[in-house]
Design an enzyme around this catalytic site. Structure first.
Site, PDB file in Angstrom:
ATOM      1  N   ASP A  19      62.893  30.221  17.887  1.00 54.95           N
ATOM      2  CA  ASP A  19      64.389  30.617  18.585  1.00 54.95           C
ATOM      3  C   ASP A  19      64.679  31.437  17.207  1.00 54.95           C
ATOM      4  O   ASP A  19      64.367  31.217  16.143  1.00 54.95           O
ATOM      5  CB  ASP A  19      65.098  29.660  18.914  1.00 54.95           C
ATOM      6  CG  ASP A  19      66.225  30.157  19.252  1.00 54.95           C
ATOM      7  OD1 ASP A  19      66.574  31.381  19.960  1.00 54.95           O
ATOM      8  OD2 ASP A  19      67.333  29.441  19.258  1.00 54.95           O
ATOM      9  N   SER A  20      66.135  32.024  17.375  1.00 48.07           N
ATOM     10  CA  SER A  20      66.693  32.684  16.337  1.00 48.07           C
ATOM     11  C   SER A  20      67.224  31.733  15.499  1.00 48.07           C
ATOM     12  O   SER A  20      67.515  31.829  14.275  1.00 48.07           O
ATOM     13  CB  SER A  20      67.653  33.855  16.888  1.00 48.07           C
ATOM     14  OG  SER A  20      68.678  32.857  17.441  1.00 48.07           O
ATOM     15  N   CYS A  82      63.948  31.065  23.616  1.00 46.69           N
ATOM     16  CA  CYS A  82      64.983  32.316  23.255  1.00 46.69           C
ATOM     17  C   CYS A  82      65.145  32.875  24.488  1.00 46.69           C
ATOM     18  O   CYS A  82      64.289  33.760  24.638  1.00 46.69           O
ATOM     19  CB  CYS A  82      64.986  32.959  21.994  1.00 46.69           C
ATOM     20  SG  CYS A  82      66.085  34.237  21.648  1.00 46.69           S
ATOM     21  N   GLU A 160      75.577  27.568  14.910  1.00 47.79           N
ATOM     22  CA  GLU A 160      74.789  27.710  13.618  1.00 47.79           C
ATOM     23  C   GLU A 160      75.402  27.005  12.448  1.00 47.79           C
ATOM     24  O   GLU A 160      75.016  26.470  11.446  1.00 47.79           O
ATOM     25  CB  GLU A 160      74.273  29.191  13.045  1.00 47.79           C
ATOM     26  CG  GLU A 160      73.202  29.648  14.284  1.00 47.79           C
ATOM     27  CD  GLU A 160      72.063  29.061  14.059  1.00 47.79           C
ATOM     28  OE1 GLU A 160      71.378  28.993  12.876  1.00 47.79           O
ATOM     29  OE2 GLU A 160      71.154  28.848  15.117  1.00 47.79           O
ATOM     30  N   CYS A 192      71.466  31.158  27.244  1.00 51.12           N
ATOM     31  CA  CYS A 192      71.262  31.011  25.787  1.00 51.12           C
ATOM     32  C   CYS A 192      70.939  29.584  25.398  1.00 51.12           C
ATOM     33  O   CYS A 192      71.800  28.786  25.724  1.00 51.12           O
ATOM     34  CB  CYS A 192      72.385  31.487  24.909  1.00 51.12           C
ATOM     35  SG  CYS A 192      72.193  31.539  23.170  1.00 51.12           S
ATOM     36  N   HIS A 194      71.007  27.998  22.749  1.00 46.76           N
ATOM     37  CA  HIS A 194      72.179  27.444  22.038  1.00 46.76           C
ATOM     38  C   HIS A 194      73.298  27.002  22.747  1.00 46.76           C
ATOM     39  O   HIS A 194      73.756  25.908  22.393  1.00 46.76           O
ATOM     40  CB  HIS A 194      72.800  28.663  21.132  1.00 46.76           C
ATOM     41  CG  HIS A 194      72.053  29.046  19.824  1.00 46.76           C
ATOM     42  ND1 HIS A 194      71.153  29.724  19.967  1.00 46.76           N
ATOM     43  CD2 HIS A 194      72.341  28.615  18.576  1.00 46.76           C
ATOM     44  CE1 HIS A 194      70.497  30.141  18.641  1.00 46.76           C
ATOM     45  NE2 HIS A 194      71.280  29.262  17.689  1.00 46.76           N
TER      46      HIS A 194
HETATM   47  N1  DGL Z   1      69.196  30.987  21.242  1.00 47.89           N
HETATM   48  C1  DGL Z   1      68.761  32.441  21.728  1.00 47.89           C
HETATM   49  C2  DGL Z   1      68.779  32.692  23.036  1.00 47.89           C
HETATM   50  O1  DGL Z   1      68.541  31.842  24.081  1.00 47.89           O
HETATM   51  C3  DGL Z   1      69.362  33.351  20.649  1.00 47.89           C
HETATM   52  C4  DGL Z   1      70.717  33.392  20.507  1.00 47.89           C
HETATM   53  C5  DGL Z   1      71.078  34.649  19.473  1.00 47.89           C
HETATM   54  O2  DGL Z   1      70.450  34.507  18.619  1.00 47.89           O
HETATM   55  O3  DGL Z   1      71.957  35.639  19.592  1.00 47.89           O
HETATM   56  O4  DGL Z   1      69.365  33.691  23.605  1.00 47.89           O
END
Ligand code: DGL
Length: 289
Positions: A19-20, A82, A160, A192, A194
């Site tokens: 993931d990011s 992600c 984060e 997302c 996150h």
């Molecule tokens: N967790 C990621 C997603 O599901 C990335 C969010 C991001 O880096 O902006 O989109």
């Protein structure tokens, strides 16, 4: 590049997840719960997080680089944990790499199936919401439901930083959710990975009016399906390895692992440069069974 045959990958090889940043840990957690014998290697591209407002080309390059790196670590399957990267690049990854590639998408179909008021919200990154793949998902499964689309500006940055419930975060979420609640939305798709970690604070705002749709468990089930399809499940008596990597300094992951997943583990910092787009390199390395 000639894809290597799947048979060359050991069943006890790890599943590579990326993931990011920290969001993909929600997917890792669901995979670990469903497939406890599998070794999982998780890479957070924290140096470049968030992806959500980046150029598409940037996201594509990072997804290729992380996938190639995980395959160099002998991953037998890839999980793009992600939504943003899935929306922009999943088909290209599948075309390029020999291993199964599983992605994650906002739960439009379950949201449309479950909404009683026929108004549902989607909280996702701007990149996901603007992607063609998301538009197609909405057209195919949105049915007669009205979807209110809200980019979650600032939310990934907060997570984060380790902020899961500050007054500032609560205020930001209130701004995003109040219009949905006022329009009668009874369902919210978390688009997302996150945002899974914001469940408690979202429910604090929405109370019982909204049910949240998180697709992490569905992703884990899909991982199980593809491993079964290719006969790649780890044996029941395997000793699974859980490894964490970060392209940043690893600090947020190190700090949040115990709180988010109840895991105390070292996070190894790694450098994963972009790969030239027309390289002919072999990205896969078989390991012995
Ligand atoms: N967790 C990621 C997603 O599901 C990335 C969010 C991001 O880096 O902006 O989109």
């Amino acid at each position: 590049m000639n894809p290597l045959p799947l048979e060359r990958f050991s069943v006890s090889a790890p599943i590579g997840i990326f993931d990011s940043g920290l969001g993909g840990l929600s997917i890792l957690s669901a995979i670990r719960a469903l497939l406890p014998d599998e070794s999982l290697y998780f890479c957070a591209d924290s140096r470049y997080a968030p992806y959500g407002e980046r150029e598409v080309e940037f996201i594509v390059q990072r997804a290729f680089a992380l996938s190639a790196w995980l395959l160099e670590q002998s991953a037998k399957a890839l999980v793009v944990a992600c939504n943003t990267a899935t929306a922009q690049v999943i088909e290209a990854l599948r075309a390029r790499f020999a291993v199964p590639v599983v992605g994650v998408e906002p739960g439009i179909k379950p949201a449309a199936a479950l909404s009683v008021s026929r108004v549902a919200g989607v909280l996702a990154t701007a990149s996901t919401l603007h992607s063609q793949r998301f538009r197609q998902l909405l057209a195919a499964h949105g049915r007669d439901c009205q979807f209110i689309l809200q980019p979650g500006y600032g939310l990934v940055e907060a997570i984060e930083r380790g902020d899961l419930d500050s007054p500032g975060l609560l205020k930001l979420l209130e701004r995003y959710l109040t219009p949905m609640l006022a329009a009668g939305a009874d369902t919210l798709a978390l688009g997302c990975t996150h945002y899974s970690f914001l469940t408690a604070v979202i429910l604090k705002i929405s109370g019982k009016q909204m049910q949240l749709i998180d697709t992490a468990t569905a992703v884990a089930r899909q991982v199980a399906r593809v491993l079964d399809m290719h006969n790649r499940r780890a044996p029941a008596n395997a000793t699974p390895r859980l490894c964490f990597y970060s392209t940043g300094d690893g600090q947020p992951q190190q700090r949040l692992l115990p709180a988010l997943l109840g895991i105390h583990a070292q996070v190894e910092c790694v450098r994963i440069p972009n790969i030239p787009s027309h390289t002919d390199a072999v990205f896969t390395k078989p390991v012995a069974s």
